[in-house]
Motif scaffolding. Structure first.
Motif, short mmCIF file in Angstrom:
data_model
loop_
_atom_site.label_atom_id
_atom_site.label_comp_id
_atom_site.label_asym_id
_atom_site.label_seq_id
_atom_site.Cartn_x
_atom_site.Cartn_y
_atom_site.Cartn_z
N LEU A 1 88.23 63.65 28.42
CA LEU A 1 88.07 65.26 28.66
C LEU A 1 89.17 65.83 29.45
N ASP A 2 89.72 65.30 30.48
CA ASP A 2 90.99 65.60 31.00
C ASP A 2 92.04 65.83 30.11
N ALA A 3 92.15 65.34 28.93
CA ALA A 3 93.34 65.52 28.19
C ALA A 3 92.92 66.58 26.90
N LEU A 4 91.85 67.17 27.04
CA LEU A 4 91.62 68.55 26.45
C LEU A 4 92.86 69.67 26.88
N ASP A 5 93.62 70.20 25.86
CA ASP A 5 94.62 70.80 26.19
C ASP A 5 94.50 72.25 25.81
N ASP A 6 93.23 72.85 25.99
CA ASP A 6 92.76 74.39 25.98
C ASP A 6 91.81 74.59 26.93
N ASP A 7 91.45 75.90 27.03
CA ASP A 7 90.31 76.15 27.98
C ASP A 7 89.18 76.97 27.50
N LEU A 8 88.81 76.18 26.19
CA LEU A 8 87.54 76.52 25.65
C LEU A 8 86.46 76.07 26.52
N PRO A 9 85.23 76.72 26.62
CA PRO A 9 84.25 76.29 26.86
C PRO A 9 83.46 75.11 26.11
N THR A 10 82.74 74.16 26.82
CA THR A 10 82.36 73.17 26.29
C THR A 10 80.78 72.90 26.15
N VAL A 11 80.31 72.39 25.27
CA VAL A 11 78.95 71.94 25.20
C VAL A 11 78.98 70.49 25.52
N LEU A 12 78.50 69.81 26.52
CA LEU A 12 78.43 68.28 27.00
C LEU A 12 76.89 67.90 26.61
N VAL A 13 76.85 66.92 25.98
CA VAL A 13 75.76 66.16 25.33
C VAL A 13 75.97 64.71 25.94
N SER A 14 74.62 64.30 26.37
CA SER A 14 74.55 62.90 26.94
C SER A 14 73.15 62.65 26.94
N HIS A 15 72.43 61.54 26.47
CA HIS A 15 71.27 61.17 26.49
C HIS A 15 70.48 61.02 28.11
N TRP A 16 71.58 60.44 29.00
CA TRP A 16 71.11 60.57 30.17
C TRP A 16 71.50 61.64 31.16
N PRO A 17 70.87 62.51 32.05
CA PRO A 17 71.22 63.44 32.65
C PRO A 17 72.68 63.35 33.43
N LEU A 18 73.32 64.43 33.40
CA LEU A 18 74.55 64.45 34.24
C LEU A 18 74.33 64.41 35.69
N ARG A 19 73.29 64.91 36.32
CA ARG A 19 73.06 65.36 37.61
C ARG A 19 71.61 64.74 37.92
N ARG A 20 71.54 64.29 39.16
CA ARG A 20 70.34 63.78 39.95
C ARG A 20 69.39 64.74 39.95
N ASP A 21 69.59 66.02 40.16
CA ASP A 21 68.51 66.97 40.29
C ASP A 21 67.92 67.25 38.96
N VAL A 22 68.58 67.20 37.80
CA VAL A 22 67.90 66.94 36.56
C VAL A 22 67.06 66.06 35.90
N ALA A 23 67.38 64.60 36.73
CA ALA A 23 66.79 63.63 36.53
C ALA A 23 65.41 63.33 36.98
N ARG A 24 65.07 64.31 37.83
CA ARG A 24 63.90 64.20 38.58
C ARG A 24 62.40 63.57 37.64
N THR A 25 61.71 62.95 37.97
CA THR A 25 60.59 62.67 37.26
C THR A 25 59.45 62.69 38.14
N PRO A 26 58.64 63.58 38.44
CA PRO A 26 57.80 63.82 39.71
C PRO A 26 56.70 62.60 39.56
N ARG A 27 56.35 62.22 38.60
CA ARG A 27 55.37 61.24 38.31
C ARG A 27 55.67 59.91 38.71
N VAL A 28 56.93 59.67 38.50
CA VAL A 28 57.59 58.25 38.80
C VAL A 28 58.82 58.61 39.12
N PRO A 29 59.08 58.94 40.49
CA PRO A 29 60.34 59.39 40.98
C PRO A 29 61.19 58.38 41.24
N ARG A 30 60.95 57.14 41.24
CA ARG A 30 62.05 55.92 41.30
C ARG A 30 62.31 55.44 39.94
#
Length: 271
Positions: A174-203
């Motif tokens: 990703l650091d090697a991308l040589d333009d300023d185009l916006p991206t769509v980042l796709v990952s099965h696992w959330p990139l942020r902890r606040d997006v990964a919250r599961t209220p019924r099973v928080p742990r």
């Protein structure tokens, strides 16, 4: 053209396979399959063939279920299993995390599509819980991810070590991308902890990602970030970036929360 996404199809369930007929064709558009398509290769092939007929092209990232290998079976494990899946996807011209990141000319402008394979490292845990105590801490609440039995990190010593290697490799690309185009980042696992919250099973959060990617949406000019895994579909804005959780889910989940399977297919960065 437009870009759509769905994850966690879990096609090992017959009801889910049957529901795929109700997802309408969009022959001019791309579809992201954001992991946990299925555990068996036959069902993964079913997805690539089925959606390959309905969409212009598919992009795929692995989830934990694709990487599962049960003890006593002869199936490839760990990195070998991942490489086997990449080869399978390429048989159907499906974009993988190992391919060049293409530029898509969407209706409201170009974006660079970046499928990522990153795993997790148990860092989505409280600061006072040591790494070596993370799984025991989760088990105290009755939670234990089946990855502990079925997701081999071979030849790495742990899934955390494999995660660190994937993060380093992906960051370099990703650091090697040589333009300023916006991206769509796709990952099965959330990139942020606040997006990964599961209220019924928080742990359960310890199996949901790594803090190493918390700022990637800003660092890599994301227009949108797509993930699955937690089976809680949502759309939210963080720092002006759309975070889309696009899980389809198990039959008992989707049958009770949406009137039609096609509604699970989410448009990404619409006009």
């Amino acid at each position: 053209m437009r870009l759509f996404a769905v994850s966690d199809l879990h096609l090992g369930h017959e009801a889910n396979r049957e529901a795929m007929d109700d997802i309408r064709a969009r022959p001019d558009d791309w579809l992201i399959l954001a992991g946990d398509v299925a555990e068996k290769n036959d069902h993964i092939r079913f997805a690539f063939e089925h959606f390959g007929r309905k969409f212009k092209r598919l992009a795929w990232v692995p989830g934990n279920h694709e990487l599962w290998t049960r003890p006593g079976t002869k199936i490839a494990r760990g990195v070998d299993r991942y490489e086997e899946l990449v080869s399978l996807a390429r048989e159907y011209d499906v974009l993988t995390p190992e391919d060049a990141y293409p530029v898509l000319d969407l209706t409201d402008g170009p974006v660079r599509l970046c499928p990522l394979f990153l795993l997790y490292d148990y860092s989505f845990r409280p600061d006072d819980i040591r790494l070596e105590d993370a799984v025991a801490w989760a088990r105290e609440s009755g939670v234990l991810c089946s990855d502990e039995f079925f997701l081999s990190p071979r030849p790495f010593s742990s899934r955390g070590e494999w995660c660190r290697a994937r993060v380093e490799t992906t960051r370099t690309r990703l650091d090697a991308l040589d333009d300023d185009l916006p991206t769509v980042l796709v990952s099965h696992w959330p990139l942020r902890r606040d997006v990964a919250r599961t209220p019924r099973v928080p742990r359960f959060s310890i199996w949901c990602g790594t803090v190493e990617t918390e700022e990637w949406h800003r660092r890599y000019r994301a227009r949108a970030v797509v993930s699955g895994h937690i089976h809680i579909p949502s759309s939210r804005l963080i720092d002006g970036v759309r975070f889309e959780e696009v899980s389809f889910g198990y039959p008992k989940q989707w049958q009770g929360r949406r009137p039609h399977p096609d509604l699970a297919v989410r448009e990404i960065v619409p006009e």
